[in-house]
Each structure stands twice: as C-alpha cells, then as structure tokens.
Enzyme design. Structure first.
Site, PDB file in Angstrom:
ATOM      1  N   ASN A   9      13.752  23.211 -19.409  1.00 18.48           N
ATOM      2  CA  ASN A   9      14.552  22.028 -19.719  1.00 18.48           C
ATOM      3  C   ASN A   9      15.766  22.039 -18.794  1.00 18.48           C
ATOM      4  O   ASN A   9      16.668  22.850 -18.974  1.00 18.48           O
ATOM      5  CB  ASN A   9      14.971  22.094 -21.196  1.00 18.48           C
ATOM      6  CG  ASN A   9      15.964  21.010 -21.568  1.00 18.48           C
ATOM      7  OD1 ASN A   9      16.188  20.072 -20.813  1.00 18.48           O
ATOM      8  ND2 ASN A   9      16.561  21.156 -22.737  1.00 18.48           N
ATOM      9  N   GLU A  97      21.033  19.462 -28.655  1.00 20.93           N
ATOM     10  CA  GLU A  97      22.154  18.790 -27.970  1.00 20.93           C
ATOM     11  C   GLU A  97      22.118  17.289 -28.235  1.00 20.93           C
ATOM     12  O   GLU A  97      23.155  16.638 -28.334  1.00 20.93           O
ATOM     13  CB  GLU A  97      22.106  19.102 -26.467  1.00 20.93           C
ATOM     14  CG  GLU A  97      22.594  20.530 -26.203  1.00 20.93           C
ATOM     15  CD  GLU A  97      22.009  21.169 -24.959  1.00 20.93           C
ATOM     16  OE1 GLU A  97      21.450  20.456 -24.101  1.00 20.93           O
ATOM     17  OE2 GLU A  97      22.117  22.405 -24.853  1.00 20.93           O
ATOM     18  N   GLU A 167      14.368  26.386 -31.905  1.00 24.40           N
ATOM     19  CA  GLU A 167      15.536  26.704 -31.091  1.00 24.40           C
ATOM     20  C   GLU A 167      16.760  26.848 -31.990  1.00 24.40           C
ATOM     21  O   GLU A 167      17.442  25.855 -32.277  1.00 24.40           O
ATOM     22  CB  GLU A 167      15.795  25.579 -30.081  1.00 24.40           C
ATOM     23  CG  GLU A 167      14.666  25.368 -29.100  1.00 24.40           C
ATOM     24  CD  GLU A 167      15.185  24.786 -27.796  1.00 24.40           C
ATOM     25  OE1 GLU A 167      14.967  25.444 -26.762  1.00 24.40           O
ATOM     26  OE2 GLU A 167      15.811  23.730 -27.809  1.00 24.40           O
ATOM     27  N   GLY A 173      22.215  28.536 -24.925  1.00 21.02           N
ATOM     28  CA  GLY A 173      23.285  28.575 -23.935  1.00 21.02           C
ATOM     29  C   GLY A 173      24.370  29.589 -24.246  1.00 21.02           C
ATOM     30  O   GLY A 173      25.427  29.591 -23.623  1.00 21.02           O
ATOM     31  N   SER A 213      18.445  30.995 -24.962  1.00 24.31           N
ATOM     32  CA  SER A 213      18.785  32.139 -24.100  1.00 24.31           C
ATOM     33  C   SER A 213      17.573  33.005 -23.732  1.00 24.31           C
ATOM     34  O   SER A 213      17.693  34.233 -23.657  1.00 24.31           O
ATOM     35  CB  SER A 213      19.892  32.984 -24.738  1.00 24.31           C
ATOM     36  OG  SER A 213      21.073  32.208 -24.898  1.00 24.31           O
TER      37      SER A 213
END
Ligand code: PGA
Length: 249
Positions: A9, A97, A167, A173, A213
C-alpha cells in the site's frame, strides 16, 4: 490451500515516474515468485501507468479507495467502474487511515464492497482495533462489529471474492508489529466470526492478511503462522528491494 497475498500500500507516495521506476526494479526480482499473489497499490494518479508497466509480469495493481456510486456529483471521488477500466484488479477498502481521517464507516465499507464486486474488483477489506480498544479488552467486540456491519447482506458467493486484512491500528506505521502470536490469535477470531456469518468452508478458504509494520526482518515469523495468509505492507513496500524480500519471504 489459501494462496498467500503480499500487497504493498503506497499511500500518498510516488509520482508516475517513481512508480514506473519501482515496477521496473521490482519485476525482475519477483519473476520467479510463483508462490503468492503480488499486489501494488499506487495512488490514483499513477494507477494507469502502473497497470501498463506490469504487463507481462506477475504483479497486479490495486486502488487504495473507491466510491460506491458508478458516477455522479461527488467531487474528488473515483468509482469502481473507473478503477476497473484502468485494468487494476483490487481495491483496498476501509483502511484505518480512511476511517480515522476521512470519515470511513462500516456502512461506507459495506457499500464500497458491493460496488467493487459489481465490476469484479477484489476488495481488500481492512479491519483492526485501536490501542485504547485493545487495552480495554475491546478487540474482539470491535473486530466482530467491523465484520458484521462491513460485510452485511453479502451472499456467500459475494463473500467468496473478498480478502480481509487485519491491521491493528497501533501497529500501523509505528514500528510496533503485533507478535506472530497476537496476530494469529486475532486471525483465528476473525475466521471463527466469519464462519458464523457465512459457511464454515468459505471461512476456511478466506484469505486473511496481516498488516502493521511488516518488514523484511519480521515477515518470516508472521508467515510461519498457518492462520496468516499474507501481508498488507505500507512503509516497507516503498522500496523495490525491500518489497521483493517481503514477496520472497
Ligand atoms: P505500515 O502500514 O506497514 O507502514 O505499518 C501498513 C498499512 O497501513 O497497510
């Protein structure tokens, strides 16, 4: 057997030129990687260019988002019909997000899944709990709600085309990966939940990816878990050699 998927992504990274250079660098590195599906999700502006560049390779392209209507007065939005026309085959739906910054809800996730399936795009549906939800022992409740509302009213046939990505928001991140055990436990819960909504055999065939991550140095441990069917990768997917080593885990 569930065929692994390794998906990158790119988020809001890479110009057209950078995207093409990435594909040119990646293609030879994954030429012999027949053990998994290889997916890259560039920004919309580079999607057509990437689809052209991956011709003749084993790499497939994904969008990062979509709208649920075919067309209309929705400034700034892109429909699944438009995405399919580029030759992309997947679309990421419900990324945390988008939920966090752009008002994505389980209801819009549900509509977007329907729109993607209408034009044979494979939805890569993201779910996951936040850190505070995990700390308050709410993980299973959150995942169950995201699945129940996000996948509402889908038929078994429709559901059979979907890929789920677990996720945990606290791992995205942050460099803080879920341990293989924590991820596998969530994947088992997700698969068990899916088996209550759809047939048990369908749930056992559903591919559930882990994201958050994932890096070349931790993918082996994650993929060693029989419950984990691949990875959705952000940061470590942006460099061709790093993404290739994830593909070739
Ligand atoms: P990350 O992102 O690998 O940079 O944590 C994962 C994702 O957002 O899909």
């Amino acid at each position: 057997m569930r065929r692994p998927v390794i998906a990158g992504n790119w988020k809001m990274f890479k110009t057209v030129e950078e995207s093409e250079a990435f594909i040119d660098a990646l293609a030879p590195l994954v030429e012999d990687s027949t053990h998994c599906d290889i997916v890259v999700a560039p920004p919309f502006t580079a999607l057509s260019a990437v689809v052209k560049r991956i011709q003749g390779t084993r790499i497939l392209a994904s969008a990062q988002n979509c709208h649920w209507e075919k067309e209309g007065a929705f400034t700034g939005e892109v429909s699944c019909e438009m995405i399919a026309e580029t030759g992309a085959r997947y679309v990421i739906i419900g990324h945390s997000e988008r939920r966090q910054y752009f008002g994505e809800t389980n209801d819009t996730v549900n509509r977007k899944i329907g729109a993607a399936l209408r034009v044979d795009l494979t939805p890569l549906v993201c779910i996951g709990e936040s850190l505070s939800e995990r700390e308050q022992g709410q993980t299973e409740r959150v995942l169950e709600t995201q699945l129940r509302e996000g996948l509402a009213a889908l038929t078994d046939l429709q559901f059979s085309h979907i890929i789920i990505a677990y996720e945990p928001v606290w791992a995205i991140g942050t460099g803080r990966t879920a341990t293989p055990q924590i991820a596998a436990e969530a994947h088992r819960f997700i698969r068990g939940t899916l088996a209550t909504f759809f047939s048990a055999s369908l749930a056992s065939e559903t591919r559930i990816l882990y994201g958050g991550s994932v890096k070349p140095d931790n993918i082996k441990g994650l993929m060693a878990q029989p419950e984990i069917d691949g990875a959705l990768v952000g940061g470590a997917s942006l460099k061709a050699d790093s993404f290739a080593s994830l593909v070739n885990f």
